[in-house]
Motif scaffolding. Structure first.
Motif, mmCIF file in Angstrom:
data_model
loop_
_atom_site.group_PDB
_atom_site.id
_atom_site.type_symbol
_atom_site.label_atom_id
_atom_site.label_comp_id
_atom_site.label_asym_id
_atom_site.label_seq_id
_atom_site.Cartn_x
_atom_site.Cartn_y
_atom_site.Cartn_z
ATOM 1 N N ILE A 58 8.237 83.993 -48.430
ATOM 2 C CA ILE A 58 8.864 83.484 -47.179
ATOM 3 C C ILE A 58 8.127 82.804 -46.381
ATOM 4 O O ILE A 58 8.160 81.754 -45.716
ATOM 5 N N LYS A 59 6.552 83.489 -46.252
ATOM 6 C CA LYS A 59 5.817 82.810 -45.235
ATOM 7 C C LYS A 59 5.590 81.431 -45.576
ATOM 8 O O LYS A 59 5.538 80.286 -44.830
ATOM 9 N N GLU A 60 5.076 81.240 -46.770
ATOM 10 C CA GLU A 60 4.886 79.797 -47.310
ATOM 11 C C GLU A 60 5.954 78.689 -47.338
ATOM 12 O O GLU A 60 5.688 77.845 -46.848
ATOM 13 N N LEU A 61 6.852 79.155 -47.487
ATOM 14 C CA LEU A 61 8.241 78.445 -47.502
ATOM 15 C C LEU A 61 8.532 78.126 -46.276
ATOM 16 O O LEU A 61 8.914 76.893 -46.015
ATOM 17 N N GLU A 62 8.594 78.945 -45.219
ATOM 18 C CA GLU A 62 8.617 78.457 -43.899
ATOM 19 C C GLU A 62 7.721 77.525 -43.264
ATOM 20 O O GLU A 62 8.039 76.478 -42.680
ATOM 21 N N VAL A 63 6.574 77.499 -43.781
ATOM 22 C CA VAL A 63 5.552 76.501 -43.366
ATOM 23 C C VAL A 63 5.829 75.256 -43.824
ATOM 24 O O VAL A 63 5.784 74.218 -43.190
ATOM 25 N N VAL A 64 6.282 75.110 -45.082
ATOM 26 C CA VAL A 64 6.432 73.768 -45.994
ATOM 27 C C VAL A 64 7.676 73.253 -45.280
ATOM 28 O O VAL A 64 7.660 72.102 -45.000
ATOM 29 N N LEU A 65 8.898 74.120 -44.958
ATOM 30 C CA LEU A 65 9.879 73.497 -44.442
ATOM 31 C C LEU A 65 9.798 73.151 -43.023
ATOM 32 O O LEU A 65 10.341 72.123 -42.556
ATOM 33 N N TYR A 66 9.238 73.650 -42.391
ATOM 34 C CA TYR A 66 8.743 73.353 -40.978
ATOM 35 C C TYR A 66 7.994 72.093 -40.596
ATOM 36 O O TYR A 66 8.211 71.208 -39.957
ATOM 37 N N SER A 67 7.250 71.698 -42.009
ATOM 38 C CA SER A 67 6.482 70.407 -41.953
ATOM 39 C C SER A 67 7.450 69.308 -42.249
ATOM 40 O O SER A 67 7.289 68.479 -42.069
ATOM 41 N N LEU A 68 8.474 69.935 -42.870
ATOM 42 C CA LEU A 68 9.528 68.887 -43.472
ATOM 43 C C LEU A 68 10.528 68.510 -42.295
ATOM 44 O O LEU A 68 11.043 67.548 -42.026
ATOM 45 N N PHE A 69 11.094 69.764 -41.802
ATOM 46 C CA PHE A 69 12.401 69.546 -40.847
ATOM 47 C C PHE A 69 12.147 70.012 -39.456
ATOM 48 O O PHE A 69 13.083 69.957 -38.441
ATOM 49 N N GLY A 70 10.769 70.292 -39.197
ATOM 50 C CA GLY A 70 10.672 70.800 -37.971
ATOM 51 C C GLY A 70 11.482 72.079 -37.491
ATOM 52 O O GLY A 70 11.686 73.041 -38.446
ATOM 53 N N ASP A 71 11.852 72.189 -36.242
ATOM 54 C CA ASP A 71 13.023 73.483 -35.804
ATOM 55 C C ASP A 71 14.292 73.429 -36.870
ATOM 56 O O ASP A 71 14.962 74.422 -36.690
ATOM 57 N N GLY A 72 14.397 72.275 -37.441
ATOM 58 C CA GLY A 72 15.786 72.289 -38.271
ATOM 59 C C GLY A 72 15.534 73.281 -39.640
ATOM 60 O O GLY A 72 16.616 73.715 -40.158
ATOM 61 N N ALA A 73 14.182 73.629 -39.645
ATOM 62 C CA ALA A 73 14.104 74.723 -40.928
ATOM 63 C C ALA A 73 14.464 75.860 -40.438
ATOM 64 O O ALA A 73 15.087 76.865 -41.639
ATOM 65 N N ASN A 74 14.906 76.155 -39.609
ATOM 66 C CA ASN A 74 15.417 77.451 -38.840
ATOM 67 C C ASN A 74 16.908 77.484 -39.638
ATOM 68 O O ASN A 74 17.221 78.595 -40.047
ATOM 69 N N VAL A 75 17.671 76.673 -39.652
ATOM 70 C CA VAL A 75 19.121 76.692 -40.383
ATOM 71 C C VAL A 75 18.950 77.120 -41.838
ATOM 72 O O VAL A 75 19.713 77.842 -42.068
#
Length: 101
Positions: A58-75
């Motif tokens: 989860i932790k690593e996935l969040e980092v990569v998704l935030y690098s790609l989508f910014g706050d949109g990773a929350n969705v």
């Protein structure tokens, strides 16, 4: 173990293989709402950054998704959590987050 869970005291945890499979399935389900070609592109991006079915947290996935989508990773993360809870595996998120800490 036959049920893919490990019991320690009063706590029950999913084993690593089950955790990875359930997280990966939840991720794919969450990404599928963006369409198949978008899902494939994002999975390709994740794999280039070391996130795969064999290496997902989860932790690593969040980092990569935030690098790609910014706050949109929350969705995407919220949709993953919903899918895990729907499958009655909320311990996978909690267990994964505590293991990464």
């Amino acid at each position: 173990m036959s049920n893919n869970k490990v019991t320690h005291g009063n706590d029950t945890y999913a084993d690593d293989d089950l955790r990875r499979r359930m997280l990966w399935d939840a991720l794919q389900g969450a990404l599928s709402m963006l369409g198949e070609s978008s899902m494939k592109a994002i999975i390709h991006h994740l794999s280039k950054r070391g996130v795969s079915i064999n290496n997902i947290s989860i932790k690593e996935l969040e980092v990569v998704l935030y690098s790609l989508f910014g706050d949109g990773a929350n969705v995407i993360m919220r949709e993953m959590y919903k899918r895990l809870e729907k499958e009655e595996h909320p311990e996978l998120v909690l267990d994964d987050a505590s293991a990464a800490a």
